[in-house]
Design a protein around this motif. Structure first.
Motif, PDB file in Angstrom:
ATOM      1  N   ARG A   1       0.828  -1.202   0.000  1.00  0.00           N
ATOM      2  CA  ARG A   1       0.000   0.000   0.000  1.00  0.00           C
ATOM      3  C   ARG A   1       0.870   1.264   0.000  1.00  0.00           C
ATOM      4  O   ARG A   1       0.393   2.346  -0.288  1.00  0.00           O
ATOM      5  N   ASN A   2       2.152   1.100   0.332  1.00  0.00           N
ATOM      6  CA  ASN A   2       3.070   2.245   0.306  1.00  0.00           C
ATOM      7  C   ASN A   2       3.533   2.527  -1.106  1.00  0.00           C
ATOM      8  O   ASN A   2       3.833   1.608  -1.868  1.00  0.00           O
ATOM      9  N   TYR A   3       3.632   3.829  -1.429  1.00  0.00           N
ATOM     10  CA  TYR A   3       4.116   4.230  -2.743  1.00  0.00           C
ATOM     11  C   TYR A   3       5.545   3.728  -2.981  1.00  0.00           C
ATOM     12  O   TYR A   3       5.917   3.413  -4.115  1.00  0.00           O
ATOM     13  N   SER A   4       6.342   3.621  -1.915  1.00  0.00           N
ATOM     14  CA  SER A   4       7.736   3.175  -2.046  1.00  0.00           C
ATOM     15  C   SER A   4       7.856   1.718  -2.481  1.00  0.00           C
ATOM     16  O   SER A   4       8.904   1.305  -3.001  1.00  0.00           O
ATOM     17  N   PHE A   5       6.810   0.944  -2.262  1.00  0.00           N
ATOM     18  CA  PHE A   5       6.881  -0.490  -2.544  1.00  0.00           C
ATOM     19  C   PHE A   5       7.279  -0.768  -3.997  1.00  0.00           C
ATOM     20  O   PHE A   5       8.198  -1.559  -4.260  1.00  0.00           O
ATOM     21  N   ALA A   6       6.616  -0.108  -4.916  1.00  0.00           N
ATOM     22  CA  ALA A   6       6.882  -0.376  -6.338  1.00  0.00           C
ATOM     23  C   ALA A   6       8.302   0.022  -6.710  1.00  0.00           C
ATOM     24  O   ALA A   6       8.991  -0.700  -7.445  1.00  0.00           O
ATOM     25  N   ALA A   7       8.759   1.162  -6.189  1.00  0.00           N
ATOM     26  CA  ALA A   7      10.120   1.618  -6.492  1.00  0.00           C
ATOM     27  C   ALA A   7      11.150   0.632  -5.939  1.00  0.00           C
ATOM     28  O   ALA A   7      12.123   0.285  -6.613  1.00  0.00           O
ATOM     29  N   LEU A   8      10.927   0.183  -4.727  1.00  0.00           N
ATOM     30  CA  LEU A   8      11.879  -0.733  -4.099  1.00  0.00           C
ATOM     31  C   LEU A   8      11.918  -2.060  -4.850  1.00  0.00           C
ATOM     32  O   LEU A   8      12.994  -2.630  -5.086  1.00  0.00           O
ATOM     33  N   ARG A   9      10.758  -2.521  -5.273  1.00  0.00           N
ATOM     34  CA  ARG A   9      10.716  -3.795  -5.995  1.00  0.00           C
ATOM     35  C   ARG A   9      11.346  -3.669  -7.378  1.00  0.00           C
ATOM     36  O   ARG A   9      12.037  -4.577  -7.839  1.00  0.00           O
ATOM     37  N   ALA A  10      11.134  -2.530  -8.022  1.00  0.00           N
ATOM     38  CA  ALA A  10      11.634  -2.375  -9.396  1.00  0.00           C
ATOM     39  C   ALA A  10      13.127  -2.053  -9.425  1.00  0.00           C
ATOM     40  O   ALA A  10      13.891  -2.657 -10.176  1.00  0.00           O
ATOM     41  N   ILE A  11      13.550  -1.100  -8.614  1.00  0.00           N
ATOM     42  CA  ILE A  11      14.931  -0.595  -8.671  1.00  0.00           C
ATOM     43  C   ILE A  11      15.860  -1.391  -7.760  1.00  0.00           C
ATOM     44  O   ILE A  11      17.076  -1.419  -7.974  1.00  0.00           O
ATOM     45  N   LYS A  12      15.310  -2.014  -6.731  1.00  0.00           N
ATOM     46  CA  LYS A  12      16.073  -2.877  -5.819  1.00  0.00           C
ATOM     47  C   LYS A  12      17.190  -2.137  -5.087  1.00  0.00           C
ATOM     48  O   LYS A  12      18.244  -2.715  -4.787  1.00  0.00           O
ATOM     49  N   GLU A  13      16.944  -0.873  -4.817  1.00  0.00           N
ATOM     50  CA  GLU A  13      17.899  -0.092  -4.039  1.00  0.00           C
ATOM     51  C   GLU A  13      17.134   0.831  -3.087  1.00  0.00           C
ATOM     52  O   GLU A  13      16.031   1.287  -3.414  1.00  0.00           O
ATOM     53  N   CYS A  14      17.759   1.127  -1.965  1.00  0.00           N
ATOM     54  CA  CYS A  14      17.172   2.106  -1.048  1.00  0.00           C
ATOM     55  C   CYS A  14      18.239   2.606  -0.101  1.00  0.00           C
ATOM     56  O   CYS A  14      19.359   2.088  -0.073  1.00  0.00           O
ATOM     57  N   VAL A  15      17.884   3.607   0.658  1.00  0.00           N
ATOM     58  CA  VAL A  15      18.718   4.072   1.771  1.00  0.00           C
ATOM     59  C   VAL A  15      17.870   4.015   3.028  1.00  0.00           C
ATOM     60  O   VAL A  15      16.705   4.440   3.022  1.00  0.00           O
ATOM     61  N   ILE A  16      18.436   3.449   4.083  1.00  0.00           N
ATOM     62  CA  ILE A  16      17.815   3.527   5.405  1.00  0.00           C
ATOM     63  C   ILE A  16      18.518   4.656   6.147  1.00  0.00           C
ATOM     64  O   ILE A  16      19.736   4.610   6.353  1.00  0.00           O
ATOM     65  N   ALA A  17      17.751   5.671   6.511  1.00  0.00           N
ATOM     66  CA  ALA A  17      18.299   6.831   7.204  1.00  0.00           C
ATOM     67  C   ALA A  17      17.728   6.857   8.618  1.00  0.00           C
ATOM     68  O   ALA A  17      16.524   6.642   8.810  1.00  0.00           O
ATOM     69  N   ILE A  18      18.578   7.089   9.603  1.00  0.00           N
ATOM     70  CA  ILE A  18      18.122   7.010  10.997  1.00  0.00           C
ATOM     71  C   ILE A  18      18.059   8.412  11.595  1.00  0.00           C
ATOM     72  O   ILE A  18      19.079   9.089  11.727  1.00  0.00           O
ATOM     73  N   PRO A  19      16.848   8.836  11.941  1.00  0.00           N
ATOM     74  CA  PRO A  19      16.673  10.181  12.495  1.00  0.00           C
ATOM     75  C   PRO A  19      16.805  10.194  14.012  1.00  0.00           C
ATOM     76  O   PRO A  19      16.396   9.247  14.691  1.00  0.00           O
ATOM     77  N   ALA A  20      17.352  11.271  14.524  1.00  0.00           N
ATOM     78  CA  ALA A  20      17.364  11.466  15.971  1.00  0.00           C
ATOM     79  C   ALA A  20      16.077  12.179  16.398  1.00  0.00           C
ATOM     80  O   ALA A  20      15.255  12.583  15.565  1.00  0.00           O
ATOM     81  N   ARG A  21      15.936  12.318  17.686  1.00  0.00           N
ATOM     82  CA  ARG A  21      14.701  12.810  18.295  1.00  0.00           C
ATOM     83  C   ARG A  21      14.231  14.155  17.728  1.00  0.00           C
ATOM     84  O   ARG A  21      13.027  14.391  17.573  1.00  0.00           O
ATOM     85  N   GLY A  22      15.198  15.017  17.385  1.00  0.00           N
ATOM     86  CA  GLY A  22      14.836  16.339  16.879  1.00  0.00           C
ATOM     87  C   GLY A  22      14.045  16.305  15.581  1.00  0.00           C
ATOM     88  O   GLY A  22      13.373  17.276  15.219  1.00  0.00           O
ATOM     89  N   LEU A  23      14.120  15.196  14.866  1.00  0.00           N
ATOM     90  CA  LEU A  23      13.385  15.060  13.608  1.00  0.00           C
ATOM     91  C   LEU A  23      12.032  14.369  13.778  1.00  0.00           C
ATOM     92  O   LEU A  23      11.333  14.103  12.791  1.00  0.00           O
TER      93      LEU A  23
END
Lengths: 176, 176
Positions: free
Chosen positions: B54-76
């Motif tokens: 149901r996420n828009y990112s799903f199709a991109a992740l499945r097609a391109i097979k790349e992503c970045v996991i970014a970790i936010p601290a509390r201020g974000l």
């Protein structure tokens, strides 16, 4: 312990606490420490976890296909580490560390009475075990201890460093 | 940002923080909020995550097979919730929420400059996508922002409630 609605189980695991995982095999209960778990589905609650085949619990989980995920609060942190420091091959960890194995309702693996939440689970998919030591569990029954109010969980940062839950903030989220 | 040794990546994700996941597809970058992730292997670091179809990112992740996991601290935290409250179908979330998409080195998906850690990932196993929306990622390159010292992460308890990291305790553990 009181029954917790299965629809609320994800709220316990999604924050990423260190948990205990119990198994029972041939009348012998064991318990291990685990941080590699995640939610996979809300309801029925599905949980993925990685249990290395170097762990004594691995064989029991693969053979019996049942376990309990027990969630300890901060006061149990020392015992949680001791459980992780030794193997059920040579130690009765419940006895050694003064943990109480209480009977579950739907699985042979015991609840851990000192934990504030206990999740009775069965393995519903073992296709990823050989490649990733990953088990897909369905939570069949969930219990919480109402006497433990606002329990703070611990989160493993590696090499004995654990972060304890701090303040709770509330933001306007549309996510469940 | 400085390179972080891949052997240390698990120390960032094992505690279970809320993370951002970025993708890029046909020149368009997107970012979503994610809590359903876990470590699968130490090194090379493998990470499992569940990205609903149901996420828009799903199709991109499945097609391109790349992503970045970014970790936010509390201020974000406020921005993290806003990112989760809307869809990349209709919104350029980087622009709308004032997040900076910085170029990654090995993947097309962008880093999030405001996050204290960024993990460049490729999908190495998509066998569990159809059944569980689960992707197995390998972290190819990891970055940390040395200017953000002792960042406190946030952990999702459902319906807008987030627990912020509290005190760090050190116990005698033999676990890595």
């Amino acid at each position: 312990m009181k029954i917790l609605a299965l629809s609320k189980v994800y709220q316990l695991l999604e924050p990423g606490p260190v948990v205990l995982l119990t198994t029972a095999c041939q009348g012998r209960a064991n318990v291990m420490t685990l941080s590699w778990h995640m939610m996979v589905e809300f309801e029925p609650p599905l949980v993925a976890c990685v249990v290395s085949n170097r762990n004594y619990s691995f064989a029991a989980l693969r053979a019996i296909k049942e376990c309990v995920i027990a969630i300890p609060a901060r006061g149990l942190a020392h015992k949680v580490v001791e459980v992780g420091n030794c193997s059920g091959r040579s130690v009765d960890k419940f006895k050694k560390f003064g943990l109480t194995a209480a009977p579950a309702e739907l699985v042979a693996a015991p609840l851990v009475a000192e934990c504030f939440a206990n999740l009775e689970c069965k393995v519903v998919d073992a296709h990823f075990v050989n490649k990733y030591s990953m088990f897909i569990l369905e939570v069949l029954k969930a219990w919480i201890d109402p006497a433990q109010e606002n329990p703070k969980t611990i989160h493993h940062h590696g090499y004995g460093r654990f972060v304890v839950d701090g303040e709770m903030i509330k933001l306007k989220s549309r996510m469940p």
